[in-house]
Design an enzyme around this catalytic site. Structure first.
Site, short mmCIF file in Angstrom:
data_model
loop_
_atom_site.label_atom_id
_atom_site.label_comp_id
_atom_site.label_asym_id
_atom_site.label_seq_id
_atom_site.Cartn_x
_atom_site.Cartn_y
_atom_site.Cartn_z
N CYS E 115 -8.37 2.14 4.25
CA CYS E 115 -7.40 2.41 5.32
C CYS E 115 -8.11 2.59 6.66
O CYS E 115 -9.20 2.05 6.86
CB CYS E 115 -6.56 3.64 4.95
SG CYS E 115 -5.02 3.79 5.91
N ASP E 184 -5.57 13.19 5.71
CA ASP E 184 -4.39 13.59 6.47
C ASP E 184 -4.16 15.09 6.38
O ASP E 184 -3.62 15.70 7.30
CB ASP E 184 -3.16 12.84 5.97
CG ASP E 184 -3.23 11.37 6.37
OD1 ASP E 184 -3.72 10.56 5.56
OD2 ASP E 184 -2.84 11.05 7.51
#
Lengths: 292, 292, 292, 292, 292, 292
Positions: E115, E184
């Protein structure tokens, strides 16, 4: 310029005339005492720090003395005071480890160790002094056979001692109740740098579900690993392994390896028994001077 | 009574004057040819079978010759015929293994091996002869350093060769693409008996997800393991490990260890590439004489 | 020289106009029927065998026909006969797999699959035809999204179907009762070559202790792997993955990966349920013509 | 209609008046002998086969007799002949397992077993008869405490016996050298169905790297697993576990579990020591009548 | 009522017009500055906190400002001061991570990432700026292909970059020396919440014994996890995965997954390198305001 | 000499008339209040501390009161004050754990527990009170069947409850979303001492990748483990396991086992959710009086 005392300490450490983390730290601090002024102090710290790549106990000592001396008006007295204090810290750390670790040695158990570690032999001898009965398996630790020093030391202390080649640890591991090794350096994420072969032993102990412990001073924590530096792994001379290898055979001789925290069940330190994942926070707590 | 030829073969095998499974099998079969009659044949088979505990290649040869000769009228001629035939089987098995195994060596790969195995070096040299480029890491195999024989043999064949102490395999394993070792014996459940240190290497290869292969003649299958016997592990003299150990230090010196089938990805045999779990059924198929 | 029929079959297979192992095998064998004589037969076999690297079902078919035809006097009739026979073997193998595999689908269970496999969808549809209730999770199988073919096919058969990106298999694996995938090739040591992502799925299923099964014809066994050859892994064009990648970004696009035998719990074949370690011996037994 | 003898056998088997796979097989075959003609034979086979879900040894016996009788002209004599022959096969299989398995019991070793298995106790008693010294740990096997039968049987044979609750196996596993359990059924992929708790024991033995063996007749192979059927796991009455559970507490009582092949190191069978992955091919080889 | 600035920030964050944890935090704090009084401050904090479920960096910022402002007399000035201070903390945290993490990048190594993470690309670019040579493998991160942002960013910085589908990570993992991903959110037990596919990558890295590191600000620690709340995993719209799926196919689209602490070797934070098990105590130590 | 109140508390605790760590701690502290002077206080602390080997909650209470009382002039009042304060700490710790832990119970999930733990049942009942829907599997915990207390308590609170023998946990573990157990003691390296069978459950949960949590007061941390002492494991009377075992069968009955920190995903404590590796530092932080 550094004087003769410092030069001798430097070369004795570099050339392995002085061995063992504690001996090296003491030698370095004794030499440091010869510093005439603050500038020389800094020079000597720099010089001795570079004598061998994997000696955090010594480097922490130099850092400790420098840090404390710089806060005092009386240079000469404070230099001796703090150097002696660190030497004393090293010694009492070993005693604490021996005392605490000896309680982990269970009667009628079998323990495997690798190479030579003063912390480990102190633990085992202290347990023997308390009349515990146990048996030790020592891996020889090629290329330099430091396992022989361990075997000799334990046997002469009356401990039942077995000696095996490094490849035989897999054969005996299932009979063991505990593996106990020392450390050359501890890192920020809880890894242990120790004599080559230690990480293999840790994998094999995990595979066989045998408890794996480390006996080490928190003073061996290397604070630069917190800043991202990887502990350097010294690669030593080929001839230690093979005196005259045939042409075109390349001999590789790394002296240490890294055992990951999640292969280590506990660490016996001068501050008590810890998880390896607690090394960093305990060091912050007990030795705030390590981190600038 | 067994004659001089047999006595010499027996003692040369026992005292390690003859080394390597194939050489031992040949020496035994050559000596067997001196049998005068069927009774003497049986006696010699019995004697030579006991020369060393872990030599199924030789024992299978003795068994093979005895089985076949007993079905012929002409004792003397058939003895020579079947002995030579088995010797030929051994030799061509090695050639087949070299040919098949060489195809598993991938260009630009890194391969680790342990100790010395003619099957392994044959594979690697054959791959080199096909102009493949690869690099080999050889573990020294204390206490007798047979890794040096391997390193020498490979390097003189032009293969890029590295030599490391047994404890360093954990440091280099993650760079490897393949581990390839030989075998002293194969068992009914698919285990491999080989030089001490092999099972450790297999565990570490598994841990690092590196392919682990064995190069071995199916002729090294030991049929008595099917009957429940455990392959005996020879424990050799302490002085091989430590010439003069201190008092009260017990030196343990097992020569082999057992690598479990589920740590082995494939076996290169004279009948092709197999899963270790296929050794038993393939042997039944190809060598029905092994089982009485 | 090969005629137009053969040339078209060759290019259609090469350019993916024909997809799916069974379809490819049929197309190749139909083209093979056009051979005029034995010499041409050999030429066509050689040509078609090279159309795509990972197609053992087709190559075994060509081998099967050639082997049998060479033993007959009447070339033309026997060519048609054996080609049709192999085509029939492929079809009935799929039916047998569907029948056997459907019994492994447990009521109220959840099954994950990857990419598209006719063997797998046949199993699942047959289970649905038997009124079993179950739910399927399909991984999309980037870059070519063959998972969409699977999802469509299952959903239109009335099976409860979920569709996820390949990265989401770790999120759902713990809810699964079974993973079932197909195969492009089976190897001598029991490994399975299948669409890239399969080996990851196998590792993750192992980690979560979820049963991992393969549905595949034994006719997909590649006999050259027994001789040491590694099944070639096709690396396809970058643009399948990223139409216009930025400069200096190298796109890698291997189409398959290898799942090791010890990650596979069972294989559903036309000859019944097997351990992957049994593929080799079962193939020897049922398809002796595969091995010359 | 089945006569009284058959009815009694059926209900005795169903109601656990007869226990142990061999006893059940014998009772069923003795009852089968009462068949008057071929039609009745088929009816009785059908009836008895359904008495308990997990009894392949009995079902294989019924299948064996039916298969052989149908090929003979003289119904009555052949019925008796083949029934007795199968009973004899069961008995001698146990003897062979005892003989072979006893060789795997190492002097001064510790062995853990679970529940009660005649194959296992035969192995251990035979080993004791050969003057081997060893110690056994028996798990009690709740809810029915069959471990007590094992403990009693071993202790009265002079074997050093320890008895523990099922939850204590994790505490003692690291001291063990071997785990040896029996089997109720063997499957096509090499799994073993046995008393609930066996698969846990296998996981824990793997975790601790302790050898895990199974002692079982190949005659317990269930051929329908090859056709995709899953071996049914009987769920027995709650009151076996808790006589009067409180309202709204649901007691679950599965009698068996499935141990996967890759947790099993070896199987001792009447045909010798095997890998579990070899069960299928060995059964094909030795008992071709099992598969229609 | 919240003013236009706040409404716009809220909807831009909610609708992904603003992406990246730092950008989102800055946007939220800039909007927060528009608060007229203390009551409005509380309303805005509440509103913005709910814009997206997995944004602890933003929520910690809102919490930080609110906590500090409430202790000051001068509302308006202190609001701007603390908002800017937090924005500054975010920026310098990233710089510290880049500096520290870059030291972990070893010359001639291969690194895999998944990612897009600013922390990770900062580390890699800083390492490149120090003239280190290394190669990066980027997983594409379906469904939104954020891996393409990473690949572009790295390649345009002169870093040797490879791009693969998410399913190919298993094929290349054995060649890697390090996996480095972002986060995150960080949780109380040391888990890391990150883009879906991260936990798979962690399992596969563990399986292949490849070091797995996380680069993340401690400011992403979510203090509510300490109170037992599970970090919510956003499930996004199906059409991101498949524009027009066939009827009856349910598309599942979770955006994140949870990687367990024991799969993570180290975390690079603004306070240095840590074990994931140290996140909680380090956060208590450095950011006492996080915990009420 | 200790008075009657103390003698009764001592014998009630010793003879299991009082059960459950909190009840035992309360009984001991209530008895402690009867101390007439400081010398008697010390005597009572010593006596009660020895009543049962594995009761750190009680021993910490005695230590806490003694420590605090010795710093006060008014003996009698301070004794009552600190004893009541500790009792209150125990109670509110349980409430905090119930509140925090209940948030970890996910709707529609399945949870396995072992034996009886007030912390665990408090968590589950609190979750039920919040209208969460979930199902619990309770292992019976032979030999004393404390699982029955748990099953009864949960079912009567309206929670869907299943009850299984200890050996069946392997059969159901793959259906679970969470395992939650209590603790008798916590150690310095983060291990958990709990009812025998817990460590097995942890291994099996790891194998099946099911989250494994512990609900326990930090007040159960045993500070002597930091000094190297191993938490003693009580071995209880054989007759609990088998009323009248046959001669020569040795019944072993250890009451607890040790679950290693790396098998534990999180610990719910009165101070929030932690990694087990954080137990030591959190205890140092919150309960500095524990360490002398």
């Amino acid at each position: 310029m550094a004087g003769k005392i410092v030069q001798k300490a430097y070369s004795d450490i570099k050339n392995l005339k002085i061995q063992g983390a504690t001996n090296i730290a003491i030698a370095a601090l004794e030499a440091l005492k010869s510093a005439k002024d603050r500038r020389q102090l800094s020079e000597i710290v720099l010089l001795l720090s570079s004598a061998r790549p994997t000696e955090p106990l010594m480097r922490n000592g130099l850092r400790y003395v420098a840090f404390n001396v710089h806060q005092h008006y009386d240079f000469k007295n404070s230099l001796g005071f703090w150097a002696d204090k660190y030497i004393q810290m090293c010694k009492s750390a070993l005693e604490r480890i021996a005392e605490i670790g000896s309680k982990r040695i269970v009667n009628n158990s079998k323990i495997m160790t690798h190479c030579h570690s003063t912390a480990v032999t102190s633990v085992l001898k202290k347990a023997k002094d308390k009349y515990k009965e146990f048996e030790v398996y020592v891996c020889e630790a090629r290329p330099l056979f430091q396992g022989r020093i361990t075997a000799k030391e334990l046997a002469s202390h009356g401990i039942k001692t077995n000696y095996i080649v490094d490849s035989a640890k897999g054969t005996y591991i299932n009979d063991m109740d505990l593996v106990l090794v020392g450390a050359d350096a501890l890192t920020a994420e809880g890894n242990v740098v120790n004599k080559i072969g230690t990480s293999e032993l840790a994998y094999i102990a995990k595979e066989a579900d045998v408890e794996f412990g480390v006996a080490s001073e928190l003073l061996k924590f290397d604070p630069v690993t917190e800043q991202g530096y990887l502990e350097p792994i010294e690669e030593r001379e080929p001839k230690e392994v093979w005196e005259r290898p045939p042409k075109r055979v390349k001999v590789r001789n790394p002296a240490f390896d890294v055992t990951k925290a999640d292969l280590i069940d506990f660490v016996v330190t001068e501050e008590g028994v810890l998880s390896p994942h607690n090394i960093l926070s305990m060091t912050h707590d007990k030795y705030p001077w390590m981190k600038r």
